[in-house]
Design a protein around this motif. Structure first.
Motif, PDB file in Angstrom:
ATOM      1  N   VAL A  18       0.840  -1.203   0.000  1.00  0.00           N
ATOM      2  CA  VAL A  18       0.000   0.000   0.000  1.00  0.00           C
ATOM      3  C   VAL A  18       0.871   1.247   0.000  1.00  0.00           C
ATOM      4  O   VAL A  18       0.649   2.167  -0.793  1.00  0.00           O
ATOM      5  CB  VAL A  18      -0.990  -0.018   1.179  1.00  0.00           C
ATOM      6  CG1 VAL A  18      -1.730   1.308   1.288  1.00  0.00           C
ATOM      7  CG2 VAL A  18      -1.975  -1.165   1.034  1.00  0.00           C
ATOM      8  N   ARG A  59      -5.091   0.628   4.148  1.00  0.00           N
ATOM      9  CA  ARG A  59      -4.553  -0.738   4.275  1.00  0.00           C
ATOM     10  C   ARG A  59      -5.660  -1.739   4.623  1.00  0.00           C
ATOM     11  O   ARG A  59      -5.710  -2.842   4.081  1.00  0.00           O
ATOM     12  CB  ARG A  59      -3.468  -0.789   5.343  1.00  0.00           C
ATOM     13  CG  ARG A  59      -2.168  -0.225   4.906  1.00  0.00           C
ATOM     14  CD  ARG A  59      -1.084  -0.466   5.964  1.00  0.00           C
ATOM     15  NE  ARG A  59       0.136   0.204   5.580  1.00  0.00           N
ATOM     16  CZ  ARG A  59       0.500   1.408   5.992  1.00  0.00           C
ATOM     17  NH1 ARG A  59      -0.263   2.078   6.839  1.00  0.00           N
ATOM     18  NH2 ARG A  59       1.620   1.932   5.569  1.00  0.00           N
ATOM     19  N   TYR A  62      -7.762  -2.275   1.530  1.00  0.00           N
ATOM     20  CA  TYR A  62      -6.991  -3.007   0.519  1.00  0.00           C
ATOM     21  C   TYR A  62      -6.832  -4.480   0.919  1.00  0.00           C
ATOM     22  O   TYR A  62      -6.988  -5.369   0.081  1.00  0.00           O
ATOM     23  CB  TYR A  62      -5.617  -2.372   0.284  1.00  0.00           C
ATOM     24  CG  TYR A  62      -4.848  -3.139  -0.764  1.00  0.00           C
ATOM     25  CD1 TYR A  62      -5.137  -2.962  -2.113  1.00  0.00           C
ATOM     26  CD2 TYR A  62      -3.881  -4.067  -0.396  1.00  0.00           C
ATOM     27  CE1 TYR A  62      -4.466  -3.701  -3.072  1.00  0.00           C
ATOM     28  CE2 TYR A  62      -3.209  -4.802  -1.348  1.00  0.00           C
ATOM     29  CZ  TYR A  62      -3.505  -4.621  -2.685  1.00  0.00           C
ATOM     30  OH  TYR A  62      -2.845  -5.363  -3.638  1.00  0.00           O
ATOM     31  N   TYR A  66      -8.310  -6.221  -1.944  1.00  0.00           N
ATOM     32  CA  TYR A  66      -7.190  -6.304  -2.900  1.00  0.00           C
ATOM     33  C   TYR A  66      -7.493  -5.532  -4.181  1.00  0.00           C
ATOM     34  O   TYR A  66      -7.289  -6.006  -5.280  1.00  0.00           O
ATOM     35  CB  TYR A  66      -6.821  -7.758  -3.201  1.00  0.00           C
ATOM     36  CG  TYR A  66      -6.222  -8.443  -2.000  1.00  0.00           C
ATOM     37  CD1 TYR A  66      -4.905  -8.191  -1.638  1.00  0.00           C
ATOM     38  CD2 TYR A  66      -6.987  -9.303  -1.211  1.00  0.00           C
ATOM     39  CE1 TYR A  66      -4.356  -8.791  -0.510  1.00  0.00           C
ATOM     40  CE2 TYR A  66      -6.447  -9.892  -0.089  1.00  0.00           C
ATOM     41  CZ  TYR A  66      -5.133  -9.639   0.245  1.00  0.00           C
ATOM     42  OH  TYR A  66      -4.588 -10.221   1.357  1.00  0.00           O
ATOM     43  N   ASP A  67      -7.978  -4.308  -3.999  1.00  0.00           N
ATOM     44  CA  ASP A  67      -8.346  -3.442  -5.119  1.00  0.00           C
ATOM     45  C   ASP A  67      -7.502  -2.165  -5.037  1.00  0.00           C
ATOM     46  O   ASP A  67      -7.669  -1.366  -4.120  1.00  0.00           O
ATOM     47  CB  ASP A  67      -9.838  -3.115  -5.036  1.00  0.00           C
ATOM     48  CG  ASP A  67     -10.331  -2.258  -6.191  1.00  0.00           C
ATOM     49  OD1 ASP A  67      -9.525  -1.885  -7.069  1.00  0.00           O
ATOM     50  OD2 ASP A  67     -11.542  -1.969  -6.207  1.00  0.00           O
ATOM     51  N   LYS A  68      -6.604  -1.985  -6.010  1.00  0.00           N
ATOM     52  CA  LYS A  68      -5.703  -0.832  -6.006  1.00  0.00           C
ATOM     53  C   LYS A  68      -6.452   0.488  -6.157  1.00  0.00           C
ATOM     54  O   LYS A  68      -5.912   1.539  -5.836  1.00  0.00           O
ATOM     55  CB  LYS A  68      -4.665  -0.954  -7.126  1.00  0.00           C
ATOM     56  CG  LYS A  68      -3.671  -2.063  -6.909  1.00  0.00           C
ATOM     57  CD  LYS A  68      -2.558  -2.003  -7.931  1.00  0.00           C
ATOM     58  CE  LYS A  68      -2.853  -2.928  -9.056  1.00  0.00           C
ATOM     59  NZ  LYS A  68      -1.759  -3.018 -10.032  1.00  0.00           N
TER      60      LYS A  68
END
Length: 133
Positions: A18, A59, A62, A66-68
């Protein structure tokens, strides 16, 4: 080992994705991280404004998704941040929310009240799906 050491490459443990991705996205926008303190607050200069940001909530989201885009959205909120104040209470009253934060945080000038021994409530402002303290 602290995030400061990790940021400057002194940590052989797992990298902080991150923070690394945040740094890349900030630099793509022509800004840079000035420093990171011992509490992991990130200092960024944006013109005449000195911002202190935390990636703690980013964080958490994310790690769950898990998505930027949560990181790029946060960078976008930093780019769009300004100190322009609304002229009328009626213009903002529907966008003021109470949020709960750990009482260990240094709130400085933010309006906050003790909710319990471990939690404070702080007033945040929401605009275009972005929250500001």
């Amino acid at each position: 080992m602290s995030i400061i050491k990790s940021f400057f490459g002194f940590n052989n443990q797992k990298r902080d994705f991150v923070l690394d991705y945040f740094k890349v996205q900030i630099e793509k926008q022509g800004m840079k991280i000035d420093s990171i303190d011992e509490t992991e607050l990130i200092y960024i200069s944006k013109g005449d404004i000195n911002l202190k940001v935390s990636l703690d909530n980013i964080r958490v989201v994310y790690e769950r998704e898990y998505d930027k885009s949560v990181i790029t959205g946060f960078v976008k909120s930093i780019l769009n941040y300004s100190l322009e104040m609304p002229e009328q209470w009626s213009d903002v009253k529907e966008r003021i929310f109470v949020s709960l934060f750990t009482s260990e945080y240094d709130y400085q000038d933010f309006i906050n009240f003790e909710f319990s021994q471990k939690v404070n409530k702080i007033y945040t402002y929401r605009e275009n799906d972005l929250f500001f303290g």
